[in-house]
Design an enzyme around this catalytic site. Structure first.
Site, PDB file in Angstrom:
ATOM      1  N   GLU A 178      39.307  33.132  48.795  1.00 33.54           N
ATOM      2  CA  GLU A 178      38.204  33.982  49.253  1.00 33.54           C
ATOM      3  C   GLU A 178      36.878  33.221  49.221  1.00 33.54           C
ATOM      4  O   GLU A 178      35.853  33.738  48.775  1.00 33.54           O
ATOM      5  CB  GLU A 178      38.143  35.267  48.417  1.00 33.54           C
ATOM      6  CG  GLU A 178      39.394  36.124  48.582  1.00 33.54           C
ATOM      7  CD  GLU A 178      39.378  37.389  47.745  1.00 33.54           C
ATOM      8  OE1 GLU A 178      38.560  37.482  46.810  1.00 33.54           O
ATOM      9  OE2 GLU A 178      40.189  38.281  48.016  1.00 33.54           O
ATOM     10  N   GLU A 199      46.483  39.819  50.941  1.00 28.06           N
ATOM     11  CA  GLU A 199      46.422  40.717  49.794  1.00 28.06           C
ATOM     12  C   GLU A 199      46.364  42.159  50.301  1.00 28.06           C
ATOM     13  O   GLU A 199      45.322  42.617  50.743  1.00 28.06           O
ATOM     14  CB  GLU A 199      45.226  40.415  48.887  1.00 28.06           C
ATOM     15  CG  GLU A 199      45.319  39.091  48.158  1.00 28.06           C
ATOM     16  CD  GLU A 199      44.203  38.892  47.134  1.00 28.06           C
ATOM     17  OE1 GLU A 199      43.350  39.808  47.002  1.00 28.06           O
ATOM     18  OE2 GLU A 199      44.186  37.838  46.477  1.00 28.06           O
TER      19      GLU A 199
END
Length: 616
Positions: free
Chosen positions: A193, A268
């Protein structure tokens, strides 16, 4: 076809010879693993040249007792997954600078990978170096914080030197376990991320090049939120795009628009969520999850459930969040996450819902759900107060102003600061900044606590008749911040202490790492003159006719940590929501067992109960 060697009967009595032939046989079987090919097309993942939908469930080997790895992997498979995603926590394997452990217990990553392969599961490898994951410092080693001006997650040469050393060590462990070498590891994630944190493409490319230079030749991917600015900052050409999360057609369209030459997937998909101390248990809406998974399955989109089973933040491994300079949100010890497989490995209603949904799209019947691990409840345990933290006689470090614990090569635990009050001797005391929870004492008397969250870092010191009063500040470091812009998060007192605006000088510092080695050492004590002060150690013992998983209920205590037979179960805190700490059966034993409790506030010993589950 493999031809087996004929071993003469006379040699069968020689154990060394038998072991040698057994090793040869094992080696031949290992070499015989069929090789597969995993590739990226423009729109899909390809396994042996055919479209392959990744249905992954994420588990973390560090959060699961080593003895239960296979059970949890079987649970993931039985829900309908074909892949296991796994974060690897750098700081779990390099506790001290330059000293790596990839072999013992939960640290044996190669063994974890091999068990996945034995159970017919592929692997998505998520080694960081930064991972977030609600794990202490996002997986980065806190020894980096000893460098005063360190910059992380960028091309700072000191950070990159440590990172490249980690990559080299880990690559040595898993290089032979890539799909290109007959192993189960399909794909490796670069950073994590990054588009939510920074925009240094040179840094991301340098990480990829380091993995390649160390023999990692499988496809790479990045993982970011499904927004244009995050994808622009966090992705790499030629790397697949993980979306956190990819929940609808708009998310996937954003990824395709940004890079139409690689496949995207939901890196995710969240079946649950994390919980901080002082919050209610997070219980996300299951209907939304069902709709999201149905979309992904129906449209043959690959996805990874983060997490399918969370496990436990044993010891001091839980991280924290902070989205402003004065905010601090430490994570609870349990990483149950309201996941489909709960903390102790049992299937939940969510598990059966997802299993049924996946079965509707599966070509084959799903694997049988393994039997649950045995649980036990232990009768109430009587504890006695043994000693106080001020009873310890330990080395004293001197400094003009307080230094955080990382400067002394301590990453967690407690630190005690002492000074004499000269000039101002009462009034408004302020800690700049307390990381994270402080008890203030004046002339040995407890005055008040200061908690980092909220920025209210002051207490009032009353007047005394002592000519030169002594100030003591005992600070508990909780989880290092693991996400966003405030990750440079040293523990203890990070700057200075003032009294009515005057900076207090000339400090003594005593370290209490509170790790298992420290607890076992039981350093020499001074006279027991602190029986009425907070910060006490309590001990007890209990007999077990048999072992099983259990939860120790700490609702009778205030704030501290629990050790069972020397194992640190983690932190408890009466602000909740967690009141019980998970203990695996492997940390218990038939016969006599020992419990140690350290509590920052409790003055008197109270019994400890145990339960079968995290909550009722």
């Amino acid at each position: 076809m493999m031809k087996f060697l004929a071993i003469p009967q006379s040699l069968l009595c020689n154990k060394q010879v038998v072991c040698f032939f057994a090793l040869c046989l094992f080696s031949m079987i290992s070499v015989a693993q069929p090789k597969h090919q995993f590739e990226l097309s423009k729109t899909e993942f390809l396994l042996d040249g055919k479209p392959f939908q990744i249905i992954s469930g994420e588990i973390h080997p560090a959060r699961i007792p080593h003895e239960y790895w296979r059970h949890r992997i079987k649970m993931v498979k039985a829900m309908g997954c074909n892949t296991v995603a796994a974060y690897i926590f750098w700081n779990y394997h390099e506790l001290k600078e330059g000293a790596f452990d990839f072999k013992t217990g939960n640290k044996n990553i190669a063994e974890f990978v091999r068990i996945c392969q034995q159970e017919g599961m592929w692997i998505i490898f998520r080694p960081g170096p930064y991972v977030c994951a609600e794990w202490d410092f996002g997986g980065l080693p806190p020894y980096l914080l000893k460098i005063p001006d360190i910059k992380i997650r960028c091309m700072d040469p000191r950070y990159m030197s440590a990172t490249n050393r980690y990559i080299k060590k880990l690559a040595n462990e898993v290089r032979s376990l890539q799909i290109t070498n007959g192993g189960p590891i399909l794909m490796l994630q670069i950073e994590n991320e990054y588009g939510s944190y920074g925009n240094d493409k040179n840094y991301l490319e340098s990480l990829r090049n380091s993995w390649k230079a160390n023999g990692i030749n499988i496809p790479f991917y990045t993982s970011d939120g499904p927004t244009p600015y995050m994808l622009e900052a966090g992705t790499l050409p030629g790397a697949a795009i993980g979306l956190d999360s990819g929940s609808d057609s708009a998310s996937f369209a954003t990824a395709t628009k940004f890079n139409p030459h690689v496949p995207s997937f939901s890196g995710e998909t969240y079946p649950g969520w994390l919980t901080h101390w002082g919050e209610k248990w997070q219980r996300p809406d299951t209907n939304h999850l069902k709709a999201e998974i149905n979309y992904l399955l129906k449209n043959k989109k690959s996805f990874n459930l983060y997490v399918i089973h969370g496990g436990t933040n044993f010891g001091f491994t839980a991280g924290a969040n902070a989205f402003s300079p004065t905010q601090y949100q430490p994570d609870i010890t349990s990483y149950d996450y309201d996941a489909p497989i709960n903390e102790q490995g049992e299937p939940t209603a969510k598990y059966f819902m997802l299993r049924k949904l996946i079965q509707q799209y599966a070509q084959d019947k799903l694997a049988v759900i393994p039997e649950p691990v045995k649980t036990i409840a232990i009768p109430a345990i009587t504890l006695v107060k043994k000693y106080n933290i001020f009873d310890y006689e330990l080395p004293v470090h001197h400094s003009p102003q307080p230094l955080p614990m990382e400067m002394y090569d301590q990453n967690q635990g407690l630190v005690l600061y002492k000074t004499k009050l000269i000039g101002h001797k009462s009034g408004v005391l302020k800690i700049w900044e307390p990381h994270d929870y402080a008890l203030v004492f004046l002339n040995g008397k407890f005055i008040d606590t200061i908690y980092r969250d909220g920025g209210k870092w002051e207490v009032f010191l009353p007047k005394t008749n002592v000519a030169i009063p002594e100030l003591e500040i005992l600070v508990e470091g909780m989880g290092h911040i693991n996400f966003a812009q405030f990750m440079i998060d040293r523990k203890g007192i990070t700057d200075r202490v003032t009294l009515n605006g005057m900076t207090l000088m000339n400090w003594e510092t005593i370290l209490f790492p509170m790790d298992e080695k420290f607890m076992a050492a039981r350093a020499p004590f001074a006279k027991n003159e602190n029986s009425n002060k907070p910060a006490n150690f309590f001990e007890g013992s209990f007999e077990l006719p048999e072992t099983g998983d259990t939860y120790f209920d700490m609702r009778n205590y205030a704030k501290g940590m629990v050790y069972i037979n020397g194992h640190n179960l983690g932190r408890y805190w009466n602000i909740g929501p967690q009141q019980r700490l998970y203990c695996p059966a492997s940390w218990l034993k038939k016969g006599n067992n020992k419990i140690q409790v350290f509590d920052l506030h409790q003055l008197d010993a109270i019994r400890v109960d145990s339960k079968n589950h995290l909550t009722d």
